[in-house]
Motif scaffolding. Structure first.
Motif: not given
Length: 434
Positions: A352-364, A293-305
């Motif tokens: 979906v947002k949290s999954s994309l953010i986690l993927d970006a964290v894993a990459e970084k 929940k915090q991850l999504v709130e602190k990392n604003e992200l638009e996701v494909p429908e």
């Protein structure tokens, strides 16, 4: 060829194409050449039909083939050249195809968003203090006692109560007319089980063996039989027998019925161990949910429908499977598939947002899944499902299944990394924020 990419949003692009008249003419001639080989027009042999007639009778077919060829030849190359990463098939819009003229078309697509990580290290998270409740162990023991209960005839004059089993005959009618499937003899029902329509079982409470009564009920609006939905009905019931549960004593002999226990204390100790594991799992799960929940709130992200659509479909199927295991359906829960999708769409979007953010964290953070990680999860799946490890490993040898599990493990490791870098404060359950 001219290509122009419009940015409609951070996740939606429109690629505009202008294909030169010369290329269009080449494809038109090629298409007509193929059509001429099989064209059938009355009065002419195959392959001998004049071009004028082919153009008259097969113009639409030619345009369809040329459009398909031009799009296939130009769209995929443009996507690769522009570095786009589509998550959906393109929506194609085009002008009419005219031989000898340039052809204009556009392809609108949704693409994976570029995730710009802002805050994921040092999150302040609350964790529930683990408190083991002996009452939960006692409740589980009571459930086991109930499962070993024997049904015995109730004493003469016993009034049926919730939890009793009633054997009875019934006939259902609507406006005085019996309906198909609304009658049975020697039917056994546990009062309070919820097997019958609302109000039926409650009205049987207090009846005794030999009693007859008319029960007035109304079929639910979501009832499976559409001819009965929402209709008032009368069930004439006659009670034949009432059975009550006779519970076994909670003693050492009871414990031995479950195989591996010599006495009741050993059974209680095992139940306490299981309860502790379940509570630890629940507390860790809820901690991760707060982190997501915090991850999504602190990392604003638009996701494909499109991704949201897929996720809500996954959630729907999982929910239907869980309900089926309990012999329930969405309809029995008062939901249709469309209502479910509308209700849980926001939750799917956040997943979906949290999954994309986690993927970006894993990459970084260069988080990777090792062979040992993969093998350990296969072992875990085999043990939890009671399957042979070899058969589970064979399933995940499939490229798609292996990729899916690897992505899941990578996300889990990224989540664990974020929690390891967070400031975690333990609080009593009553003090946790809603």
């Amino acid at each position: 060829m001219q290509i122009n990419v419009e940015t409609l949003s951070s996740v939606k692009k429109k690629i505009n194409f202008v294909i030169p008249a010369e290329r269009v003419s080449q494809e038109v001639d090629k298409a007509y050449g193929e059509i001429k080989k099989y064209a059938a027009v009355k009065g002419f042999r195959k392959g001998k039909v004049p071009m004028g007639l082919i153009e008259k009778h097969y113009g639409d077919k030619m345009a369809e083939e040329v459009l398909k060829t031009l799009v296939n030849d130009t769209y995929y190359k443009a996507v690769a050249d522009e570095g786009l990463n589509p998550v959906s098939f393109p929506v194609i819009e085009s002008d009419a195809l005219k031989p000898g003229e340039a052809f204009n078309y556009s392809a609108t697509i949704e693409v994976f968003p570029k995730v710009e990580l802002k805050e994921y290290v040092g999150l302040e998270l609350e964790k529930e203090q683990l408190v083991l409740d002996q009452e939960a162990v006692n409740a589980r023991l009571a459930e086991m006692q109930q499962s070993m209960a024997q049904l015995v005839p109730a004493q003469e004059g016993h009034a049926a109560a919730l939890g009793d089993f009633v054997v009875f005959d019934f006939t259902g009618s609507i406006d005085g007319v019996p309906f198909e499937g609304g009658a049975a003899e020697d039917f056994q029902l546990e009062l309070g089980s919820g097997r019958f329509i609302p109000g039926f079982e409650d009205q049987m409470v207090g009846l005794k063996a030999g009693d007859s009564k008319d029960l007035n009920v109304t079929f639910p609006e979501q009832y499976g039989n559409d001819t009965l939905r929402g209709k008032p009905a009368v069930f004439a019931v006659t009670v034949k027998e009432i059975k009550v549960k006779e519970l076994p004593e909670l003693d050492d002999e009871f414990a031995k019925e479950f195989g591996e226990f010599d006495n009741l204390d050993a059974l209680k100790a095992k139940l306490a161990e299981i309860q502790k594991e379940q509570e630890e799992h629940r507390v860790e799960y809820e901690l991760k949910e707060r982190m997501y929940k915090q991850l999504v709130e602190k990392n604003e992200l638009e996701v494909p429908e499109t991704l949201v659509d897929r996720q809500v479909e996954v959630m729907l199927e999982q929910s239907k499977q869980r309900l089926a295991q309990q012999r329930l359906t969405l309809e029995m829960m008062g939901l249709t598939e469309d209502a479910y999708k509308a209700q849980f769409r926001d939750a799917a979007r956040d997943q979906v947002k949290s999954s994309l953010i986690l993927d970006a964290v894993a990459e970084k953070e260069n988080i990777e899944v090792t062979d040992a990680d993969f093998d350990a999860r296969v072992e875990e799946i085999a043990q939890s499902s009671g399957q042979d490890k070899g058969s589970v490993a064979k399933h995940f040898a499939n490229a798609r299944a292996k990729e899916s599990l690897t992505l899941q493990l990578r996300e889990e490791k990224a989540a664990d990394f974020i929690i390891s870098k967070a400031v975690v404060v333990e609080r009593p359950k009553a003090e946790l924020k809603a």
